[in-house]
Design an enzyme around this catalytic site. Structure first.
Site, PDB file in Angstrom:
ATOM      1  N   CYS A 448       0.358  -1.138   0.076  1.00  0.00           N
ATOM      2  CA  CYS A 448       0.305  -0.097  -0.103  1.00  0.00           C
ATOM      3  C   CYS A 448       1.459   1.030   0.005  1.00  0.00           C
ATOM      4  O   CYS A 448       0.612   2.571  -0.703  1.00  0.00           O
ATOM      5  CB  CYS A 448      -1.180  -0.216   0.866  1.00  0.00           C
ATOM      6  SG  CYS A 448      -0.108  -0.516   2.649  1.00  0.00           S
ATOM      7  N   HIS A 821      -1.436   1.025   7.223  1.00  0.00           N
ATOM      8  CA  HIS A 821      -1.691   0.794   6.552  1.00  0.00           C
ATOM      9  C   HIS A 821      -1.680   2.425   5.748  1.00  0.00           C
ATOM     10  O   HIS A 821      -2.002   3.406   6.348  1.00  0.00           O
ATOM     11  CB  HIS A 821      -3.236   0.451   6.251  1.00  0.00           C
ATOM     12  CG  HIS A 821      -3.743   0.840   5.058  1.00  0.00           C
ATOM     13  ND1 HIS A 821      -3.795  -0.627   3.881  1.00  0.00           N
ATOM     14  CD2 HIS A 821      -4.849   1.265   4.373  1.00  0.00           C
ATOM     15  CE1 HIS A 821      -2.963  -0.106   2.661  1.00  0.00           C
ATOM     16  NE2 HIS A 821      -4.750   1.038   3.284  1.00  0.00           N
TER      17      HIS A 821
END
Length: 987
Positions: A448, A821
């Site tokens: 990510c 994330h």
């Protein structure tokens, strides 16, 4: 006597008269009589008991039979004996034959003919269950066999009997919606399954064949109607010690097709609605784990997505809540490759939480806490959806929040697999492009950090156009791969594409595969690689052509900036002044991003972007140095401590921009002699757009801290060449060239020497949509700016404010750089002209308020792309404290108050044309994708047609979705714990 009894029973006498006459007949029957008379009375009473059309007649028949069983046992035994036809023909036509048999057995148990009767009954009950009797009849059989286990079939017939009894249970249906009828039905099912338990206790060899028959029933795709949920009552009595072996055999049986397995596990999950089931959740979870162990991910994904909402709906019912919650927990915690399952539940969570709070029971309180823990696990695993999560977070905000260790433990022990790439072929599960028209990037295993950077670069429209416009054979392999990736993001029909090729080419060698990385570190490495690659290509090209006539042109081409320098390159002057001799040394260096540290708490002035008072940073200049012309009007030299007179308006280096009407823009150079803007509180100046807490910092705060002087003392003393020794000094940085795209990295990760770990600074930082940046310019450049009306700076001013518009914000969700994330907010940041005005350069630009509200923001989170807003960008940390802005992209605003240095940047009109090979590759992939979609649609249609129709007893959740919980639907709070909708729950 039989004639008298028949005449009385069939007469129309009043009941009291009948009753008196019958009593006389019964009393007479207790007296000795011959066999013929006994047989006549037994035949008549049997006929009344089995074929009587009223309850009164059946009761009379039963009473007479009991009298003859007591007072005429030999005749009764002979009549009841299997060599007679006393009940056979009648029994086959009567619903009461089992009651008749049970009545008679009590009088013949000790007789010599008992074994013969038992043998006959073993065959008879087997025949009876093969006829698929009703739940009531099955319950009578179970009662009979429970009281007289000698009648239970033996040997191979016993296994067959268990299998046929399970078949009967599979067809049980409750035809009434009355609560009393439902309770009676549940009691009947419990009696039947209890008989199986009794048999299995004495004959364990019958268990596995019975379970095989059960699986055959629930895995069948040929049945018109789904088997009854009453089958759940069978599984509860299977010993748990057999579970591992049973599941292992099932999941490794090659004769079971995927459709059969999917059908079976789907129906087992439906069993969570069965209120009498024990250990049902354990069997469901065990089978799900077994399928994961043999990597049947397609089955798990299909079943989870089709059933999870229905499992969730059962949390409304206290009677099945515990089992449903266990299954829900496993389904969610194991489904870690995609957010899809969790997001299916988001619309239903607030209503369920409200209902459980209203119920106010121990069960509801415990379930709320477990549900909140589960939700926070999902927030942690699938961060980056603030707009979707905000209503859910509001619903559970008062509930306990698990710590990160607990969350990691739960996620770690339930995942289907530790190798995320094993699930790559099953993700993304998307039918079409996002409604935004944008394309997502597939996460290849903690990538990510790369996806968010790629999307931010892609949304930098000037850079994207330049990359897409590159010609073939440019001797830049990494840039070529980026061009292909951008082209697919621009023109692919897929909802998301895989950046695997670009990842392998741009991978920093020190990164650990599969581990989370720092997106800022990756961005720096990527831009440096692209920059060096272009420089190398130009040098090679120059050497190849150095002897040709084009050498002079090539030399001119070589000294031009690279694309990275043009788009992201800026320059900064670092100056160090010796505090003893006042000698100043200067060095100019290039940068592609500014790393902004957080000021110490004691240096933070709330709501202000004022620089640090000079008392804190050392003495002022008493007299200018010899080369003071270099520093004319420098804020470094003329900065002074604020006095009472000017404390309300401290000097600033960087400002956010307020919302003024066009033509009334605040002049950043007026009001003082330093060449920087009139002081304003950045939060009040920017109005509500900052959306920051009172104690929060702002991006201008961090830039001011970056540009403020630094004292070099003690072990950091500066070696002054003029003094030829270490001296106290001051160091200051000044921007001399603003980049076209300004990249700001907020240094949130620091090393904690106490814990020996990197920690994250979670301070909320307000982000202005428009930013003023002070750029040091020469007097000649300043005069040119004034002459062209670019700013109202006085001639000779050393600094010019350059306007920047926010383009992208990369957000890090988590508390450390090694985990968490990344996702990003972006918008198309181009020259904005109000509707109806021509792009001729003379039109009045849009106001900053128009700029913010007319341009659409997008949220990029791996494969998912959605519409968003600047309000969401500003508020994300307020709602989700671990989600903080990390990397910011600003684009220099052309025109008014813009910098001269980048006025030559291309103004793109339309999409650049792609070279032939790239266009063909995109076209072929789009055709391939359409073919894949067509094949998937055919397979899906074939699969659905093979599945049995959904049972009607799932309508309750659909009904719930349309009914308010306060209207008395299936909400426990509205209907006394759900009892008002009991039928909807079970059937």
């Amino acid at each position: 006597m039989d004639k008298i009894l028949e005449a009385v029973v069939m007469s129309s006498y009043p009941n009291n008269v009948k009753q008196g006459l019958v009593r006389r007949v019964i009393e007479a029957s207790k007296q000795p009589m011959d066999s013929e008379q006994c047989w006549s009375m037994l035949e008549l009473s049997t006929k009344l008991y089995l074929m009587g059309d009223t309850k009164y007649k059946r009761e009379i028949g039963k009473e007479v039979l009991e009298v003859y069983g007591h007072y005429h046992p030999e005749e009764f035994e002979e009549f009841f004996n299997v060599r007679q036809e006393g009940y056979g023909p009648l029994g086959k036509r009567s619903h009461y034959v089992l009651d008749y048999i049970q009545l008679g057995l009590q009088f013949v148990l000790e007789s010599p003919s008992a074994n013969s009767i038992f043998n006959l009954l073993r065959i008879e009950v087997l025949r009876k269950v093969c006829e698929r009797p009703s739940p009531k009849q099955c319950a009578k059989i179970s009662k009979l066999l429970t009281q007289h286990p000698q009648c239970i079939p033996t040997g191979k017939h016993q296994v067959l009997f268990c299998q046929q009894l399970i078949r009967c249970i599979g067809q049980f249906q409750c035809v009434s919606e009355g609560e009393e009828d439902i309770m009676e039905f549940l009691e009947q099912v419990n009696k039947v399954s209890g008989l199986l338990q009794r048999i299995w206790r004495t004959q364990t060899s019958a268990i596995l064949p019975s379970l095989k028959e059960l699986f055959t029933i629930i895995s069948s795709t040929e049945e018109q109607e789904a088997p009854s949920n009453a089958l759940a009552s069978v599984v509860q009595f299977v010993p748990l010690e057999l579970m591992d072996g049973v599941i292992r055999n099932l999941t490794n049986d090659d004769s079971i097709t995927d459709v059969q397995m999917m059908t079976a596990i789907g129906r087992m999950i439906d069993w969570v609605s069965w209120p009498l089931g024990k250990n049902i959740d354990k069997w469901i979870i065990a089978l799900l784990k077994g399928l994961a162990a043999v990597k049947k991910f397609s089955i798990l994904i299909e079943v989870t997505l089709s059933k999870i909402e229905k499992v969730f709906s059962k949390l409304l019912y206290p009677i099945v809540r515990e089992g449903a919650l266990s299954v829900l927990q496993y389904m969610l915690l194991s489904f870690q490759h995609s957010h899809e399952a969790f997001h299916l539940l988001l619309p239903h969570i607030p209503r369920l939480v409200a209902s459980l709070k209203k119920e106010d029971s121990n069960s509801a309180t415990s379930s709320l806490e477990q549900l909140a823990e589960l939700i926070h696990c999902m927030f942690f695993r699938f961060s980056g959806f603030p707009d979707l999560y905000e209503p859910v977070l509001e619903a559970v905000k008062a509930l306990p929040i698990p710590n990160e260790d607990r969350i990691k433990h739960l996620l770690g022990q339930n995942a289907w697999t530790s190798q995320k790439n094993e699930l790559a072929c099953f993700y993304p599960r998307l039918a079409s492009k996002s409604e935004t028209g944008k394309i997502g990037l597939i996460n290849l295993g903690n990538t990510c950090y790369m996806n968010s950077i790629i999307q931010s670069l892609f949304m930098a429209s000037d850079f994207r156009h330049s990359v897409l416009s590159l010609t073939e054979g440019n001797s830049q392999p990494l840039m070529t791969k980026l061009q292909w990736l951008f082209a697919f993001l621009e023109h692919s029909q897929r909802p998301a594409i895989s950046p695997e090729s670009f990842l392998s080419a741009s991978w920093p060698p020190w990164f650990t595969p599969g581990a989370q990385q720092d997106c800022s570190e990756y961005l720096k490495y990527l831009l440096d690689r692209l920059h060096e690659e272009e420089k190398t290509g130009k040098r090679i090209y120059q050497k190849l052509k150095e002897s040709s006539l084009m050498s002079q042109a090539v030399e001119h081409h070589y000294i031009n900036k690279t694309l990275i320098e043009k788009m992201f390159g800026g320059k900064m002057m670092t100056k160090i002044r010796c505090l003893k001799c006042l000698n100043v040394s200067s060095r100019e260096e290039a940068f592609t991003d500014l790393s902004l540290a957080f000021p110490p708490p004691d240096r933070h002035v709330r709501g202000s972007t004022s620089v640090i008072p000079v008392e804190e940073i050392g003495p002022q200049f008493i007299e200018p140095p010899e080369n003071a012309s270099q520093f004319t009007e420098s804020p470094w030299i003329l900065r002074k401590a604020p006095t009472a007179r000017d404390s309300a308006a401290p000097p600033v280096l960087v400002e956010t921009l307020g919302f003024q009407e066009p033509g009334e823009m605040a002049n950043p150079l007026s009001g003082n002699a330093t060449g920087v803007g009139a002081a304003k509180d950045p939060l009040s100046a920017f109005g509500e757009q900052a959306c920051a807490a009172k104690d929060s910092r702002s991006v201008p705060d961090l830039i001011n801290y970056f540009l403020s002087p630094e004292r070099l003392t003690a072990e950091n003393k500066y070696h002054c060449e003029k003094c030829a020794s270490l001296q106290d000094a001051e160091k200051v940085a000044e921007l001399t060239e603003g980049p076209h795209y300004l990249i700001l990295t907020l240094l949130r990760f620091s090393f904690d020497p106490r814990t020996m770990k990197r920690k994250k600074i979670l301070d909320n930082v307000s982000i202005p949509v428009v930013l003023k940046l002070p750029i040091l310019v020469s007097p000649e450049e300043t005069e040119e700016v004034c002459r062209r009306g670019k700013d109202r700076a006085a001639p000779g001013s050393g600094f010019m404010s350059v306007m920047y518009d926010l383009c992208s914000v990369v957000v890090h969700s988590g508390i450390s750089s090694e985990s968490g994330h990344y996702y990003c907010y972006s918008r198309e940041c181009t020259e904005t002209v109000p509707h109806g005005q021509p792009r001729d350069g003379a039109a009045k630009p849009a106001s900053d308020k128009q700029l913010d509200f007319e341009i659409q923001w997008y949220l990029f989170n791996d494969t998912r792309v959605s519409f968003s807003s600047f309000e969401s960008v500003s508020n994300v940390t307020s709602f989700f404290p671990k989600d903080t802005a990390y990397v910011l992209f600003y684009r220099q605003r052309p025109g008014r108050q813009g910098c001269l240095l980048h006025e030559g940047c291309a103004r793109w009109r339309g999409d650049p044309s792609l070279h032939k090979d790239l266009m063909e590759a995109i076209s072929k992939d789009n055709i391939l994708y359409l073919q894949e979609q067509e094949k998937e649609a055919r397979n899906r249609a074939a699969y659905i047609s093979a599945l049995p129709k959904s049972p009607l007893w799932w309508r309750d959740f659909d009904r719930d979705k349309d009914d308010d919980s306060s209207s008395g639907g299936c909400s426990p709070a509205a209907g006394g714990g759900g009892s008002g909708s009991f039928h909807g729950l079970v059937f």
